[in-house]
Motif scaffolding. Structure first.
Motif, PDB file in Angstrom:
ATOM      1  N   GLN A   1      -0.244  -5.218  -8.091  1.00 58.15           N
ATOM      2  CA  GLN A   1      -0.197  -3.858  -7.560  1.00 58.15           C
ATOM      3  C   GLN A   1       0.111  -3.915  -6.070  1.00 58.15           C
ATOM      4  O   GLN A   1      -0.496  -4.682  -5.320  1.00 58.15           O
ATOM      5  CB  GLN A   1      -1.515  -3.134  -7.786  1.00 58.15           C
ATOM      6  N   ASP A   2       1.089  -3.116  -5.651  1.00 60.99           N
ATOM      7  CA  ASP A   2       1.531  -3.096  -4.258  1.00 60.99           C
ATOM      8  C   ASP A   2       2.058  -1.695  -3.961  1.00 60.99           C
ATOM      9  O   ASP A   2       3.188  -1.359  -4.301  1.00 60.99           O
ATOM     10  CB  ASP A   2       2.616  -4.152  -4.050  1.00 60.99           C
ATOM     11  N   MET A   3       1.230  -0.885  -3.345  1.00 56.87           N
ATOM     12  CA  MET A   3       1.610   0.509  -3.101  1.00 56.87           C
ATOM     13  C   MET A   3       2.741   0.625  -2.082  1.00 56.87           C
ATOM     14  O   MET A   3       3.521   1.564  -2.132  1.00 56.87           O
ATOM     15  CB  MET A   3       0.388   1.323  -2.656  1.00 56.87           C
ATOM     16  N   GLU A   4       2.853  -0.323  -1.173  1.00 52.68           N
ATOM     17  CA  GLU A   4       3.962  -0.278  -0.211  1.00 52.68           C
ATOM     18  C   GLU A   4       5.295  -0.461  -0.942  1.00 52.68           C
ATOM     19  O   GLU A   4       6.256   0.268  -0.706  1.00 52.68           O
ATOM     20  CB  GLU A   4       3.788  -1.347   0.864  1.00 52.68           C
ATOM     21  N   GLN A   5       5.346  -1.436  -1.841  1.00 57.18           N
ATOM     22  CA  GLN A   5       6.563  -1.639  -2.630  1.00 57.18           C
ATOM     23  C   GLN A   5       6.819  -0.437  -3.536  1.00 57.18           C
ATOM     24  O   GLN A   5       7.962  -0.010  -3.697  1.00 57.18           O
ATOM     25  CB  GLN A   5       6.454  -2.912  -3.476  1.00 57.18           C
ATOM     26  N   ALA A   6       5.768   0.099  -4.134  1.00 54.61           N
ATOM     27  CA  ALA A   6       5.914   1.268  -4.994  1.00 54.61           C
ATOM     28  C   ALA A   6       6.533   2.422  -4.212  1.00 54.61           C
ATOM     29  O   ALA A   6       7.462   3.088  -4.686  1.00 54.61           O
ATOM     30  CB  ALA A   6       4.558   1.687  -5.564  1.00 54.61           C
ATOM     31  N   THR A   7       6.049   2.624  -3.001  1.00 49.84           N
ATOM     32  CA  THR A   7       6.566   3.705  -2.162  1.00 49.84           C
ATOM     33  C   THR A   7       8.030   3.479  -1.810  1.00 49.84           C
ATOM     34  O   THR A   7       8.837   4.413  -1.832  1.00 49.84           O
ATOM     35  CB  THR A   7       5.714   3.840  -0.887  1.00 49.84           C
ATOM     36  N   ARG A   8       8.401   2.256  -1.515  1.00 46.18           N
ATOM     37  CA  ARG A   8       9.803   1.955  -1.194  1.00 46.18           C
ATOM     38  C   ARG A   8      10.720   2.245  -2.385  1.00 46.18           C
ATOM     39  O   ARG A   8      11.760   2.876  -2.239  1.00 46.18           O
ATOM     40  CB  ARG A   8       9.961   0.510  -0.738  1.00 46.18           C
ATOM     41  N   TYR A   9      10.326   1.771  -3.567  1.00 46.20           N
ATOM     42  CA  TYR A   9      11.161   2.011  -4.750  1.00 46.20           C
ATOM     43  C   TYR A   9      11.213   3.489  -5.109  1.00 46.20           C
ATOM     44  O   TYR A   9      12.263   4.012  -5.485  1.00 46.20           O
ATOM     45  CB  TYR A   9      10.682   1.184  -5.936  1.00 46.20           C
ATOM     46  N   MET A  10      10.094   4.163  -4.986  1.00 47.71           N
ATOM     47  CA  MET A  10      10.085   5.602  -5.281  1.00 47.71           C
ATOM     48  C   MET A  10      10.907   6.357  -4.237  1.00 47.71           C
ATOM     49  O   MET A  10      11.565   7.347  -4.560  1.00 47.71           O
ATOM     50  CB  MET A  10       8.653   6.128  -5.351  1.00 47.71           C
TER      51      MET A  10
ATOM     52  N   LEU B   1       5.780   0.487 -11.827  1.00 49.72           N
ATOM     53  CA  LEU B   1       5.194  -0.813 -12.162  1.00 49.72           C
ATOM     54  C   LEU B   1       4.364  -1.339 -11.003  1.00 49.72           C
ATOM     55  O   LEU B   1       3.246  -1.831 -11.185  1.00 49.72           O
ATOM     56  CB  LEU B   1       6.280  -1.820 -12.536  1.00 49.72           C
ATOM     57  N   TYR B   2       4.916  -1.239  -9.791  1.00 56.64           N
ATOM     58  CA  TYR B   2       4.161  -1.676  -8.617  1.00 56.64           C
ATOM     59  C   TYR B   2       2.944  -0.792  -8.369  1.00 56.64           C
ATOM     60  O   TYR B   2       1.888  -1.274  -7.980  1.00 56.64           O
ATOM     61  CB  TYR B   2       5.049  -1.702  -7.371  1.00 56.64           C
TER      62      TYR B   2
ATOM     63  N   ALA C   1       2.737  -5.835 -15.011  1.00 58.02           N
ATOM     64  CA  ALA C   1       3.665  -6.968 -14.991  1.00 58.02           C
ATOM     65  C   ALA C   1       3.904  -7.535 -13.587  1.00 58.02           C
ATOM     66  O   ALA C   1       4.595  -8.531 -13.447  1.00 58.02           O
ATOM     67  CB  ALA C   1       5.003  -6.608 -15.638  1.00 58.02           C
ATOM     68  N   VAL C   2       3.386  -6.883 -12.574  1.00 54.77           N
ATOM     69  CA  VAL C   2       3.473  -7.362 -11.185  1.00 54.77           C
ATOM     70  C   VAL C   2       2.142  -7.065 -10.507  1.00 54.77           C
ATOM     71  O   VAL C   2       1.352  -6.251 -10.989  1.00 54.77           O
ATOM     72  CB  VAL C   2       4.611  -6.662 -10.393  1.00 54.77           C
TER      73      VAL C   2
END
Length: 81
Positions: free
Chosen positions: A13-22, A4-5, A10-11
């Motif tokens: 776009q934030d690749m740093e957050q995406a990387t953390r969750y992944m 999603l990030y 729905a949020v």
């Protein structure tokens, strides 16, 4: 949540957050998350590289098992000490 990030669905776009969750998903043996990280983070942050290396050395990559240690997605342990 990481996707999603990454996509901005729905949020914001934030690749740093995406990387953390992944990274968190990959640390729990999610092979799709590992593949996403390989594709989107060729120069992985140090915390992520250590996390993935730790899982591979421990024999947990792809097994989804417990290693006896609990780690956050940022590679830090959850201990109080």
């Amino acid at each position: 949540i990481g996707l999603l990030y990454a996509c901005g669905d729905a949020v914001d776009q934030d690749m740093e957050q995406a990387t953390r969750y992944m990274g968190r998903a990959a640390s729990q043996g999610d092979q799709q998350a590992v593949a996403w990280l390989d594709a989107h983070c060729p120069k992985k942050p140090q915390w992520l590289d250590k996390l993935l290396t730790f899982k591979q050395e421990d024999g947990q990559a792809g097994e989804g098992g417990e290693s006896g240690e609990t780690r956050d997605g940022d590679g830090s342990d959850n201990s109080d000490s």
